[in-house]
Design a protein around this motif. Structure first.
Motif, PDB file in Angstrom:
ATOM      1  N   ILE A 278      47.463  39.078  -6.543  1.00 24.62           N
ATOM      2  CA  ILE A 278      47.796  38.254  -5.382  1.00 24.62           C
ATOM      3  C   ILE A 278      48.522  37.001  -5.856  1.00 24.62           C
ATOM      4  O   ILE A 278      47.976  36.209  -6.619  1.00 24.62           O
ATOM      5  CB  ILE A 278      46.525  37.934  -4.579  1.00 24.62           C
ATOM      6  N   ALA A 279      49.788  36.893  -5.454  1.00 23.24           N
ATOM      7  CA  ALA A 279      50.581  35.729  -5.848  1.00 23.24           C
ATOM      8  C   ALA A 279      51.616  35.483  -4.764  1.00 23.24           C
ATOM      9  O   ALA A 279      52.025  36.417  -4.064  1.00 23.24           O
ATOM     10  CB  ALA A 279      51.280  35.996  -7.178  1.00 23.24           C
ATOM     11  N   TYR A 280      52.030  34.198  -4.612  1.00 17.87           N
ATOM     12  CA  TYR A 280      53.048  33.876  -3.614  1.00 17.87           C
ATOM     13  C   TYR A 280      54.413  33.883  -4.284  1.00 17.87           C
ATOM     14  O   TYR A 280      54.755  32.985  -5.039  1.00 17.87           O
ATOM     15  CB  TYR A 280      52.763  32.508  -2.983  1.00 17.87           C
ATOM     16  N   ASP A 281      55.158  34.960  -4.043  1.00 12.38           N
ATOM     17  CA  ASP A 281      56.459  35.134  -4.674  1.00 12.38           C
ATOM     18  C   ASP A 281      57.316  35.950  -3.694  1.00 12.38           C
ATOM     19  O   ASP A 281      57.447  37.175  -3.828  1.00 12.38           O
ATOM     20  CB  ASP A 281      56.244  35.894  -6.009  1.00 12.38           C
TER      21      ASP A 281
ATOM     22  N   SER B 240      43.054  34.581  -4.607  1.00  7.90           N
ATOM     23  CA  SER B 240      43.395  35.213  -5.893  1.00  7.90           C
ATOM     24  C   SER B 240      42.172  36.007  -6.366  1.00  7.90           C
ATOM     25  O   SER B 240      41.027  35.591  -6.190  1.00  7.90           O
ATOM     26  CB  SER B 240      43.805  34.166  -6.929  1.00  7.90           C
ATOM     27  N   GLY B 241      42.426  37.149  -6.913  1.00  2.33           N
ATOM     28  CA  GLY B 241      41.313  37.989  -7.355  1.00  2.33           C
ATOM     29  C   GLY B 241      40.850  38.971  -6.282  1.00  2.33           C
ATOM     30  O   GLY B 241      40.126  39.915  -6.571  1.00  2.33           O
ATOM     31  N   MET B 242      41.254  38.748  -5.042  1.00  3.10           N
ATOM     32  CA  MET B 242      40.872  39.701  -3.974  1.00  3.10           C
ATOM     33  C   MET B 242      41.637  41.008  -4.138  1.00  3.10           C
ATOM     34  O   MET B 242      42.746  41.014  -4.671  1.00  3.10           O
ATOM     35  CB  MET B 242      41.313  39.119  -2.621  1.00  3.10           C
ATOM     36  N   ARG B 243      41.056  42.084  -3.600  1.00  3.33           N
ATOM     37  CA  ARG B 243      41.837  43.329  -3.551  1.00  3.33           C
ATOM     38  C   ARG B 243      42.773  43.256  -2.346  1.00  3.33           C
ATOM     39  O   ARG B 243      42.451  42.596  -1.353  1.00  3.33           O
ATOM     40  CB  ARG B 243      40.890  44.520  -3.426  1.00  3.33           C
TER      41      ARG B 243
END
Ligand code: TYM
Length: 330
Positions: free
Chosen positions: A231-234, A264-267
């Motif tokens: 999970i990242a904002y890109d 972050s770290g979530m599925r």
């Protein structure tokens, strides 16, 4: 005092993109006492694409009711139908004579819509940005809160205003666009490289502000993401996940950084459910209020008429100022 002006077309459905990119900010701006807010249903723009009369009429009621349901307050803001204020059409005509065909030909939305409706490239479709300039300039607008796709139309509005001012002195206030930092372009849930659009034929791509909770959840669960699991904002490389994070940030009133840190770290599957739940809770009161208002047509028409009267008073002054500068007998 700042004048805030914006509008939405009563076509198709009001989407989560319309809400996040525009209407949500309109409501926020109306609570600032230093703002004079004017919001319209841009129903003259809508017939640039052929409409079925019954469906169009239903959409006009529905969008007007929804604007109030979402929280536009007729005691604080002027909320009216563009077609009820004749000055829009009149100023659009005058401004046509100060706008070049070449400028209109270059408009991205005109090119897109001409390709989409090749059998009906009418003059209105081409003239659409001039009518939009008329909308904005009639009210001596300072700020125009819109989503990213309307930015080019604000630029041409500024160009037209400056051109008239260069010829005749200080006639129009030159407006600025207000584009939110997050949510200015909410993407399709099925193709996150293209905008979430009112007219998308695939219902799974679009959240309607009136979708039932289970429908909203189903659409988010089916949202297209990517095959990596971070999970990242890109927005460029991870369009689907970034879109979900952007939606979540706005509906929960958080920054992107806060939202990314929380998620972050979530599925991916869990993120989708979290976004679905937050959107459901955001839209739930709107849907309930809408159900009440849509059955109160007398109230809606009274609000719309009062809005139109207030709008026309302001609009007439600006129109007279311009006509007199051109040389018309007033
Ligand atoms: P319209 O009806 O297409 O959209 C209404 C508003 O919603 C924004 N929007 C979005 N924002 C973020 N993500 C999306 N996927 C998304 N889709 C739509 C739009 O940018 C817009 O702010 N021409 C205008 C209406 C108009 C107008 C005006 C706006 C007429 N006159 C004067 C401002 C000022 C339109 O068709 O918006």
């Amino acid at each position: 005092m700042k004048t805030i002006y914006s509008a939405i077309q009563p076509s198709g459905i009001m989407t989560l993109g319309n809400y996040i990119g525009a209407v949500n900010n309109w409501r926020a701006m109306q609570s600032d006492e230093d703002n004079k807010c004017i919001f319209a249903l841009a129903d003259l723009h809508t017939i640039t694409v052929r409409q079925n009369p019954l469906e169009f009429n239903k959409n006009c009621w529905s969008f007007y009711a929804l604007l109030l349901a979402v929280g536009l307050d007729v005691k604080k803001s002027v909320v009216y139908l563009q077609s009820h204020v004749a000055q829009h059409s009149e100023l659009a005509w005058l401004l046509n004579c100060y706008t070049y065909v070449g400028e209109m030909n270059r408009m991205t939305q005109f090119k897109d819509k001409s390709a989409k409706h090749a059998d009906n490239i009418n003059m209105g479709l081409m003239d659409y940005p001039v009518l939009m300039a008329a909308d904005i300039l009639l009210y001596d607008t300072d700020l125009v809160p819109v989503g990213y796709d309307q930015l080019q139309h604000i630029e041409i509005t500024r160009d037209i205003a400056l051109r008239v001012n260069n010829l005749y002195g200080d006639i129009f206030k030159v407006p600025e666009g207000f584009i939110p930092k997050v949510g200015a372009k909410i993407m399709s849930l099925q193709d996150p490289t293209s905008k979430m659009s009112k007219s998308d034929p695939n219902p799974n791509a679009v959240i309607s502000c009136l979708d039932a909770p289970e429908v909203i959840m189903k659409k988010f669960k089916r949202a297209v993401t990517d095959s990596d699991a971070t999970i990242a904002y890109d927005p460029e490389n991870k369009a689907g996940i970034s879109n979900l994070l952007g939606i979540l940030a706005v509906v929960e009133g958080k920054t992107i950084e806060q939202t990314v840190a929380e998620c972050s770290g979530m599925r991916y599957g869990d993120l989708k459910v979290r976004v679905g739940e937050s959107v459901i809770e955001t839209l739930r009161p709107f849907r309930e209020e809408y159900e009440r208002l849509i059955n109160s047509k007398d109230y809606l028409i009274a609000c719309a008429k009062e809005g139109a009267q207030k709008a026309a008073e302001i609009a007439e002054k600006t129109l007279k100022r311009f006509k007199s500068a051109i040389g018309y007998i007033i």
